[in-house]
Design an enzyme around this catalytic site. Structure first.
Site, short mmCIF file in Angstrom:
data_model
loop_
_atom_site.label_atom_id
_atom_site.label_comp_id
_atom_site.label_asym_id
_atom_site.label_seq_id
_atom_site.Cartn_x
_atom_site.Cartn_y
_atom_site.Cartn_z
N ASP A 88 0.87 -1.17 0.00
CA ASP A 88 0.00 0.00 0.00
C ASP A 88 0.91 1.23 0.00
O ASP A 88 1.90 1.26 0.75
CB ASP A 88 -0.85 0.04 1.27
CG ASP A 88 -2.06 -0.87 1.22
OD1 ASP A 88 -2.20 -1.65 0.26
OD2 ASP A 88 -2.87 -0.82 2.17
N HIS A 145 4.83 -7.44 0.27
CA HIS A 145 4.45 -8.74 -0.25
C HIS A 145 5.09 -8.98 -1.62
O HIS A 145 5.59 -8.06 -2.26
CB HIS A 145 2.92 -8.84 -0.33
CG HIS A 145 2.25 -8.82 1.01
ND1 HIS A 145 1.55 -9.90 1.51
CD2 HIS A 145 2.19 -7.85 1.96
CE1 HIS A 145 1.08 -9.59 2.72
NE2 HIS A 145 1.45 -8.35 3.00
N SER A 248 8.68 3.59 5.00
CA SER A 248 9.76 3.93 4.09
C SER A 248 9.36 3.74 2.65
O SER A 248 8.24 4.03 2.25
CB SER A 248 11.01 3.13 4.42
OG SER A 248 12.12 3.71 3.81
#
EC number: 4.1.1.65
Length: 283
Positions: A88, A145, A248
């Protein structure tokens, strides 16, 4: 001038001391203080806790537990694409690597060799390839992921600075993503080799991977490398591969001619884990 001042301050603040202190606070169990900090953070950054596997703020005993919270099952379905978005966040930049140069912001480029810690052989695999730089803001889900199936070959921890990685700093600090501390993860996948680089930043207490656990600290000041080619360590598309303990940026590298980015992608656009990122090239 409005952007120059915050960039200048980045050079003046004690980055490492601030990061160590933030890590200490975030990893501690401070009872009601922790709950109050989390509650204020949720309000300030408008974090959607309805997506979390554990939506009750009071159940998180450490700030890091809240920050690396899992999503509820089904919250991020995977698109039908060869490569899905691994996080995200927001698209900082993406596109073609020009020989060995990656575009950071107007007037700023950095080399693939510098990004991966000076390994010329690894960098050469991505000459004239493709890249995507994805920024995770404080409100975002902070696990990373797999964009596709992959077999882990190597991990490199590259020491470096701890500048903020927000858009203002990206426009003002030359070679930002190749000078900050980072973890380089090399994989072999269905479309060829690819790399995911987890870039550290100010107050990023640590970075971790699912196969190693916490990579930093310790911060030894020297490059460290782990090889996995003989271990058959495989991860499936959409499977968690790592996380930031405070947020980050992730930089992904792909070889020349191996991917076509989704036509809806553009710099600055918000993206979500699992949405289509890129497809195999047309024959």
């Amino acid at each position: 001038m409005s952007e120059r001042l915050p960039v200048l301050l980045q050079y003046l603040v004690p980055q490492r001391a601030l990061t160590v202190f933030a890590g200490f606070v975030a990893s501690g169990r401070w009872g009601g203080i922790t709950t109050a900090i989390i509650r204020r953070f949720v309000r300030k950054y408008r974090v959607d806790m309805s997506e979390a596997a554990e939506p009750d703020i009071a159940r998180y005993t450490r700030f890091n537990d809240f920050f690396t919270r899992a999503l509820r099952p089904g919250a991020r379905p995977l698109a039908s694409a060869e490569l899905v978005c691994p996080v995200d966040g927001a698209i900082s930049q993406f596109g073609a690597i020009e020989r060995d140069q990656i575009f950071q912001a107007k007037g700023h480029h950095y080399s693939t060799r510098a990004l991966v810690g000076g390994d010329a052989e690894l960098a050469a695999r991505f000459q004239d390839g493709q890249f995507a730089t994805l920024y995770l803001s404080p409100r975002d889900y902070h696990r990373i992921h797999m964009p596709c199936d992959g077999r882990l070959l190597r991990m490199i921890h590259v020491p470096g600075d701890l500048f903020s990685v927000n858009p203002v700093t990206a426009r003002g600090v030359p070679g930002l993503f190749a000078r900050n501390e980072r973890v380089v993860c090399e994989f072999d996948g269905p479309l060829g080799p690819f790399v995911l680089v987890l870039v550290g930043a100010t107050i990023v207490g640590s970075m971790a991977t699912v196969w190693h656990g916490q990579v930093n600290p310790p911060r030894s000041g020297r490059l460290r490398e782990w090889r996995y080619a003989d271990r058959e360590l495989r991860l499936r598309q959409g499977e968690e591969m790592g996380r930031f303990l405070l947020g980050s940026t992730v930089v992904a590298l792909f070889p020349q001619g191996s991917v076509r980015f989704d036509p809806g992608w553009e710099p600055g656009r918000a993206v979500r884990l699992g949405e289509a990122m890129a497809f195999a090239p047309l024959l």
